[in-house]
Design a protein around this motif. Structure first.
Motif, mmCIF file in Angstrom:
data_model
loop_
_atom_site.group_PDB
_atom_site.id
_atom_site.type_symbol
_atom_site.label_atom_id
_atom_site.label_comp_id
_atom_site.label_asym_id
_atom_site.label_seq_id
_atom_site.Cartn_x
_atom_site.Cartn_y
_atom_site.Cartn_z
ATOM 1 N N ASN A 112 0.831 -1.210 0.000
ATOM 2 C CA ASN A 112 0.000 0.000 0.000
ATOM 3 C C ASN A 112 0.864 1.258 0.000
ATOM 4 O OD1 ASN A 112 -2.396 -1.398 -0.051
ATOM 5 N ND2 ASN A 112 -2.640 -1.393 2.170
ATOM 6 N N LYS A 113 1.950 1.228 0.752
ATOM 7 C CA LYS A 113 2.855 2.375 0.786
ATOM 8 C C LYS A 113 3.485 2.588 -0.588
ATOM 9 C CE LYS A 113 6.801 4.225 3.299
ATOM 10 N NZ LYS A 113 7.805 3.965 4.321
ATOM 11 N N THR A 114 3.874 1.498 -1.231
ATOM 12 C CA THR A 114 4.459 1.589 -2.564
ATOM 13 C C THR A 114 3.433 2.120 -3.555
ATOM 14 O OG1 THR A 114 5.899 -0.286 -2.073
ATOM 15 C CG2 THR A 114 5.631 0.295 -4.381
ATOM 16 N N ASN A 115 2.209 1.633 -3.470
ATOM 17 C CA ASN A 115 1.153 2.118 -4.367
ATOM 18 C C ASN A 115 0.883 3.598 -4.139
ATOM 19 O OD1 ASN A 115 0.792 -0.323 -5.632
ATOM 20 N ND2 ASN A 115 -0.887 -0.962 -4.315
ATOM 21 N N GLN A 116 0.894 4.030 -2.884
ATOM 22 C CA GLN A 116 0.681 5.449 -2.577
ATOM 23 C C GLN A 116 1.811 6.289 -3.152
ATOM 24 O OE1 GLN A 116 -1.959 6.874 -1.226
ATOM 25 N NE2 GLN A 116 -1.029 8.873 -1.495
ATOM 26 N N THR A 117 3.031 5.805 -3.022
ATOM 27 C CA THR A 117 4.181 6.525 -3.566
ATOM 28 C C THR A 117 4.077 6.626 -5.084
ATOM 29 O OG1 THR A 117 5.555 5.706 -1.758
ATOM 30 C CG2 THR A 117 6.699 6.575 -3.679
ATOM 31 N N MET A 118 3.687 5.526 -5.730
ATOM 32 C CA MET A 118 3.529 5.541 -7.182
ATOM 33 C C MET A 118 2.418 6.503 -7.597
ATOM 34 S SD MET A 118 5.840 3.679 -8.433
ATOM 35 C CE MET A 118 5.299 3.408 -10.091
ATOM 36 N N SER A 119 1.346 6.546 -6.842
ATOM 37 C CA SER A 119 0.247 7.464 -7.129
ATOM 38 C C SER A 119 0.717 8.912 -7.018
ATOM 39 C CB SER A 119 -0.913 7.199 -6.172
ATOM 40 O OG SER A 119 -1.933 8.123 -6.361
ATOM 41 N N ASP A 120 1.482 9.196 -5.969
ATOM 42 C CA ASP A 120 2.020 10.539 -5.794
ATOM 43 C C ASP A 120 2.949 10.914 -6.941
ATOM 44 O OD1 ASP A 120 0.613 10.715 -3.441
ATOM 45 O OD2 ASP A 120 2.362 10.330 -2.145
ATOM 46 N N MET A 121 3.761 9.951 -7.378
ATOM 47 C CA MET A 121 4.672 10.208 -8.494
ATOM 48 C C MET A 121 3.890 10.462 -9.782
ATOM 49 S SD MET A 121 7.691 7.467 -7.675
ATOM 50 C CE MET A 121 8.650 7.869 -9.105
ATOM 51 N N ASN A 122 2.834 9.682 -10.002
ATOM 52 C CA ASN A 122 2.012 9.870 -11.196
ATOM 53 C C ASN A 122 1.347 11.240 -11.188
ATOM 54 O OD1 ASN A 122 2.587 7.420 -12.381
ATOM 55 N ND2 ASN A 122 0.869 6.368 -11.423
ATOM 56 N N GLN A 123 0.870 11.678 -10.035
ATOM 57 C CA GLN A 123 0.261 13.003 -9.941
ATOM 58 C C GLN A 123 1.294 14.078 -10.247
ATOM 59 O OE1 GLN A 123 -1.420 13.207 -6.031
ATOM 60 N NE2 GLN A 123 -3.274 12.076 -6.604
ATOM 61 N N THR A 124 2.499 13.908 -9.747
ATOM 62 C CA THR A 124 3.563 14.868 -10.016
ATOM 63 C C THR A 124 3.882 14.911 -11.501
ATOM 64 O OG1 THR A 124 4.498 14.419 -7.836
ATOM 65 C CG2 THR A 124 5.926 15.518 -9.430
ATOM 66 N N ILE A 125 3.930 13.757 -12.130
ATOM 67 C CA ILE A 125 4.210 13.687 -13.564
ATOM 68 C C ILE A 125 3.097 14.368 -14.346
ATOM 69 C CG2 ILE A 125 4.376 12.115 -15.522
ATOM 70 C CD1 ILE A 125 5.875 10.191 -13.608
ATOM 71 N N HIS A 126 1.850 14.132 -13.977
ATOM 72 C CA HIS A 126 0.729 14.756 -14.679
ATOM 73 C C HIS A 126 0.742 16.276 -14.499
ATOM 74 C CE1 HIS A 126 -1.113 11.118 -16.047
ATOM 75 N NE2 HIS A 126 -1.215 10.624 -14.810
ATOM 76 N N ILE A 127 1.101 16.740 -13.317
ATOM 77 C CA ILE A 127 1.188 18.182 -13.080
ATOM 78 C C ILE A 127 2.297 18.773 -13.950
ATOM 79 C CG2 ILE A 127 1.838 19.930 -11.376
ATOM 80 C CD1 ILE A 127 0.382 18.188 -9.279
ATOM 81 N N ASP A 128 3.450 18.087 -13.988
ATOM 82 C CA ASP A 128 4.559 18.565 -14.817
ATOM 83 C C ASP A 128 4.164 18.593 -16.296
ATOM 84 O OD1 ASP A 128 6.128 18.876 -12.588
ATOM 85 O OD2 ASP A 128 7.260 17.008 -12.872
ATOM 86 N N GLU A 129 3.466 17.545 -16.745
ATOM 87 C CA GLU A 129 3.028 17.502 -18.143
ATOM 88 C C GLU A 129 2.037 18.627 -18.434
ATOM 89 O OE1 GLU A 129 1.486 13.576 -18.603
ATOM 90 O OE2 GLU A 129 3.466 12.680 -18.903
#
Length: 100
Positions: free
Chosen positions: A64-81
């Motif tokens: 769950n922690k890994t999934n949360q981290t991946m979700s946070d990273m995906n949100q960061t990538i989408h914001i950057d895009e």
């Protein structure tokens, strides 16, 4: 398991010898040993099950922690895009204004 010394065991053995008698004492000792063995085996099985469940819970938490981290990273990538696409749009509009 129990804090029983030599003298306590000797007193228990003498009382058992007097109450049960010398003919039935060996059978009583065998049956008692079997019950104690079964109880220890059951306790060991319970401890093993609990530790297995705890390990499974730890793995779930880590996942769950890994999934949360991946979700946070995906949100960061989408914001950057999104920011990059806005910059490109602004640059294109500025270029069109300069050309037009």
């Amino acid at each position: 398991m129990f804090d029983i010394g030599f003298w306590e065991i000797l007193v228990i053995a003498l009382v058992a010898l007097i109450v049960v008698g010398p003919e039935r004492l060996p059978k009583l000792i065998r049956v008692t040993g079997l019950w104690i063995g079964r109880a220890q085996a059951s306790l060991h099985a319970i401890k093993t099950d609990i530790s297995r469940e705890l390990r499974a819970q730890e793995l779930k938490d880590a996942l769950n922690k890994t999934n949360q981290t991946m979700s946070d990273m995906n949100q960061t990538i989408h914001i950057d895009e999104s920011l990059e696409s806005q910059k490109k749009t602004e640059n294109t509009e500025e270029t069109d204004k300069k050309d037009g």
